[in-house]
Write a protein that holds these residues in place. Sequence first.
Motif, PDB file in Angstrom:
ATOM      1  N   HIS A  17      36.797  -2.338 -62.134  1.00  0.00           N
ATOM      2  CA  HIS A  17      36.899  -2.498 -63.589  1.00  0.00           C
ATOM      3  C   HIS A  17      37.641  -1.338 -64.246  1.00  0.00           C
ATOM      4  N   ASN A  18      38.088  -0.382 -63.464  1.00  0.00           N
ATOM      5  CA  ASN A  18      38.772   0.786 -64.026  1.00  0.00           C
ATOM      6  C   ASN A  18      40.043   0.354 -64.758  1.00  0.00           C
ATOM      7  N   ASP A  19      40.322   1.026 -65.862  1.00  0.00           N
ATOM      8  CA  ASP A  19      41.505   0.779 -66.702  1.00  0.00           C
ATOM      9  C   ASP A  19      41.440  -0.578 -67.415  1.00  0.00           C
ATOM     10  N   LYS A  20      40.277  -1.197 -67.476  1.00  0.00           N
ATOM     11  CA  LYS A  20      40.141  -2.481 -68.165  1.00  0.00           C
ATOM     12  C   LYS A  20      39.506  -2.280 -69.530  1.00  0.00           C
ATOM     13  N   PRO A  21      39.927  -3.047 -70.534  1.00  0.00           N
ATOM     14  CA  PRO A  21      39.314  -2.950 -71.858  1.00  0.00           C
ATOM     15  C   PRO A  21      37.938  -3.602 -71.880  1.00  0.00           C
ATOM     16  N   PHE A  22      37.143  -3.224 -72.857  1.00  0.00           N
ATOM     17  CA  PHE A  22      35.807  -3.796 -73.004  1.00  0.00           C
ATOM     18  C   PHE A  22      35.928  -5.169 -73.663  1.00  0.00           C
ATOM     19  N   SER A  23      35.118  -6.123 -73.205  1.00  0.00           N
ATOM     20  CA  SER A  23      35.162  -7.492 -73.722  1.00  0.00           C
ATOM     21  C   SER A  23      33.768  -7.939 -74.123  1.00  0.00           C
ATOM     22  N   LEU A  45      31.477 -14.802 -71.993  1.00  0.00           N
ATOM     23  CA  LEU A  45      30.687 -16.007 -72.193  1.00  0.00           C
ATOM     24  C   LEU A  45      30.071 -16.467 -70.883  1.00  0.00           C
ATOM     25  N   TYR A  46      30.847 -16.429 -69.778  1.00  0.00           N
ATOM     26  CA  TYR A  46      30.318 -16.848 -68.486  1.00  0.00           C
ATOM     27  C   TYR A  46      29.264 -15.874 -67.970  1.00  0.00           C
ATOM     28  N   GLN A  47      29.501 -14.556 -68.146  1.00  0.00           N
ATOM     29  CA  GLN A  47      28.616 -13.533 -67.603  1.00  0.00           C
ATOM     30  C   GLN A  47      27.475 -13.180 -68.563  1.00  0.00           C
ATOM     31  N   ARG A  48      27.522 -13.689 -69.786  1.00  0.00           N
ATOM     32  CA  ARG A  48      26.450 -13.493 -70.767  1.00  0.00           C
ATOM     33  C   ARG A  48      26.187 -12.024 -71.055  1.00  0.00           C
ATOM     34  N   GLY A  49      27.250 -11.300 -71.383  1.00  0.00           N
ATOM     35  CA  GLY A  49      27.068  -9.894 -71.704  1.00  0.00           C
ATOM     36  C   GLY A  49      28.346  -9.305 -72.253  1.00  0.00           C
ATOM     37  N   GLY A  50      28.397  -7.986 -72.281  1.00  0.00           N
ATOM     38  CA  GLY A  50      29.589  -7.244 -72.655  1.00  0.00           C
ATOM     39  C   GLY A  50      29.882  -6.220 -71.569  1.00  0.00           C
ATOM     40  N   TRP A  51      31.166  -6.124 -71.143  1.00  0.00           N
ATOM     41  CA  TRP A  51      31.487  -5.242 -70.008  1.00  0.00           C
ATOM     42  C   TRP A  51      32.999  -5.054 -69.957  1.00  0.00           C
ATOM     43  N   TRP A  52      33.444  -4.188 -69.081  1.00  0.00           N
ATOM     44  CA  TRP A  52      34.878  -4.005 -68.855  1.00  0.00           C
ATOM     45  C   TRP A  52      35.330  -5.065 -67.849  1.00  0.00           C
ATOM     46  N   HIS A  94      37.188  -7.853 -65.682  1.00  0.00           N
ATOM     47  CA  HIS A  94      38.531  -8.009 -65.119  1.00  0.00           C
ATOM     48  C   HIS A  94      38.788  -9.507 -64.997  1.00  0.00           C
ATOM     49  N   ALA A  95      38.399 -10.086 -63.858  1.00  0.00           N
ATOM     50  CA  ALA A  95      38.573 -11.542 -63.684  1.00  0.00           C
ATOM     51  C   ALA A  95      37.591 -12.083 -62.641  1.00  0.00           C
ATOM     52  N   CYS A  96      36.300 -12.017 -62.819  1.00  0.00           N
ATOM     53  CA  CYS A  96      35.590 -11.493 -63.981  1.00  0.00           C
ATOM     54  C   CYS A  96      34.873 -10.163 -63.655  1.00  0.00           C
ATOM     55  N   ALA A  97      33.932 -10.132 -62.666  1.00  0.00           N
ATOM     56  CA  ALA A  97      33.133  -8.924 -62.532  1.00  0.00           C
ATOM     57  C   ALA A  97      32.696  -8.680 -61.100  1.00  0.00           C
ATOM     58  N   HIS A  98      32.679  -7.386 -60.711  1.00  0.00           N
ATOM     59  CA  HIS A  98      31.984  -6.931 -59.515  1.00  0.00           C
ATOM     60  C   HIS A  98      30.664  -6.280 -59.887  1.00  0.00           C
ATOM     61  N   SER A  99      30.483  -5.983 -61.152  1.00  0.00           N
ATOM     62  CA  SER A  99      29.214  -5.483 -61.673  1.00  0.00           C
ATOM     63  C   SER A  99      29.035  -6.038 -63.077  1.00  0.00           C
ATOM     64  N   ASN A 100      27.768  -6.217 -63.459  1.00  0.00           N
ATOM     65  CA  ASN A 100      27.464  -6.836 -64.762  1.00  0.00           C
ATOM     66  C   ASN A 100      26.125  -6.309 -65.247  1.00  0.00           C
ATOM     67  N   LEU A 101      26.054  -5.017 -65.500  1.00  0.00           N
ATOM     68  CA  LEU A 101      24.785  -4.378 -65.844  1.00  0.00           C
ATOM     69  C   LEU A 101      24.288  -4.766 -67.226  1.00  0.00           C
ATOM     70  N   ASN A 102      25.114  -5.404 -68.035  1.00  0.00           N
ATOM     71  CA  ASN A 102      24.687  -5.874 -69.356  1.00  0.00           C
ATOM     72  C   ASN A 102      24.472  -7.381 -69.395  1.00  0.00           C
ATOM     73  N   GLY A 103      24.241  -7.998 -68.226  1.00  0.00           N
ATOM     74  CA  GLY A 103      24.017  -9.435 -68.161  1.00  0.00           C
ATOM     75  C   GLY A 103      22.587  -9.822 -68.478  1.00  0.00           C
ATOM     76  N   VAL A 104      22.197 -11.012 -68.049  1.00  0.00           N
ATOM     77  CA  VAL A 104      20.858 -11.544 -68.312  1.00  0.00           C
ATOM     78  C   VAL A 104      19.869 -10.932 -67.327  1.00  0.00           C
ATOM     79  N   TRP A 105      18.759 -10.412 -67.860  1.00  0.00           N
ATOM     80  CA  TRP A 105      17.706  -9.827 -67.023  1.00  0.00           C
ATOM     81  C   TRP A 105      16.835 -10.960 -66.505  1.00  0.00           C
ATOM     82  N   HIS A 106      17.147 -11.454 -65.284  1.00  0.00           N
ATOM     83  CA  HIS A 106      16.383 -12.554 -64.687  1.00  0.00           C
ATOM     84  C   HIS A 106      15.143 -11.995 -63.985  1.00  0.00           C
ATOM     85  N   LEU A 107      14.035 -12.664 -64.157  1.00  0.00           N
ATOM     86  CA  LEU A 107      12.784 -12.228 -63.580  1.00  0.00           C
ATOM     87  C   LEU A 107      12.747 -12.551 -62.084  1.00  0.00           C
TER      88      LEU A 107
END
Length: 466
Positions: free
Chosen positions: A389-395, A410-417, A419-432
């Motif tokens: 995600h380096n050098d990518k803008p925040f979305s 919209l697909y990842q349900r969060g905000g993050w840097w 790319h197309a789309c993510a290798h990490s998504n720490l602001n996604g949905v907290w699933h139990l």
Amino acid sequence: MDTHIWMWLLLLMTTLRGLDPALGEQRSTVASPRCTYTFVVPQQKFMGAVCWSGTRTAAPSPDNARADELQALRAQLRQQEVLIKELREQVAADGVALREVQALCAETRAPGSQPSQLIHGKAKGSQGDGLAQLEGQVINALAEAQNATAQYHQLDAKYRALAVLVNDQSTIITQLERRCPGEPRGQQVLLPPPLSPSGLGGLVGSGSSGSGRPDRELQREQSRVPGQPQRQQGTLASPLSTSPPGTPTQTTGPWRDCLEAQRGRQGISGVYQVRLGQKSVPVWCEQQLEGGGWMVIQRRQDGSVNFFTNWQNYKLGFGRPDGEHWLGLETIHLLTQLRDHELLVLLEDWGGHRAHARYDGFSLEPESDHYRLRLGNYRGDAGDSLSWHNDKPFSTVDRDRDSYSGNCALYQRGGWWYHACAHSNLNGVWHLGGHYRSRYQDGVYWAEFRGGAYSLKKVAMLIRPL
């Protein structure tokens, strides 16, 4: 009289001789190519990016897959229509010839007819065998005509089935075009996941006030684990309501950062006021971890805060510094522009296993560059799932800046840097519970640690000046 009989026989032989080539031609006409169908299944990738389209400037495909299939079906329909037309003409011609042959046979078999007298009077030997052979040919011609009629009905049924399939494909393509009016032709079209009943209106506001607003419904299963205490202790989970004994609620300051507070003999982890220009902001300082001086800029631990929110909230920050929160893009930008910082990412799964990722450089560009991520070199035991995600803008859901043709936020349900789309998504949905089932990989995940289909229990992002 003899001339008349021989003319009838000549007509009969000519008709029968014309049947075989016609039927041969009909058989060659019916032998049409077999239809083949190809089904394209999207492949879900659990150890990395879930979205694999190219950049917007280079479309992944010249034509839509459904449009190609529809074009192929229409070509087959045209071939089937030609075959049916030719078969109808052949069946009609065979029917006329067959009726003439049947009439001739009936006249020949009549006791008083001239052909019958000729046969019984002058040709009882070999002529009788020839007549039997002629009748056999007529019966064979009749059977072949019936087979041709049956094949015609089968071909007509295939034609009708293809027509229904083409109509269905046309309907599906029309629906796709209506649902994606802004998609350029030739790009991959992906349908977004269904929105919750609260819709996009629930994206505004996500504090920890506990007011039970509709936006909480977007966080599926975002309740505390049954049987666990409300206040969770440890590095990744700090008290949400009150501070434990010894944690400062008011300190001298404000401080330049958490490292300066530690050097000022503030060695207890807790909420501190950090000076930022003409104002101060409350932050959580972690003073007992890795030498102390760490400032928490993001924390997930119990699903109490909705991170599927808009650009303005991510810019200003939300949540509480002693619980789940996001410090704010603008605040993080100002802090990292004043001094060089390093980044520490802490991860914990539902089995209590912990891992970390550390980067020797971390900063954000200003809002004019969409808070673009600048990252240093990695080390740690969690695996590197952020350098992609380096050098990518925040979305965010209302500011689509990613490299994908769709909206990754919209697909990842969060905000993050994204790319197309993510290798990490720490602001996604907290699933139990960790493993989750969702149409898209929208959990709190770090792909190199437990994969994209596993939502982590606790995560935190901390920065410290170098």
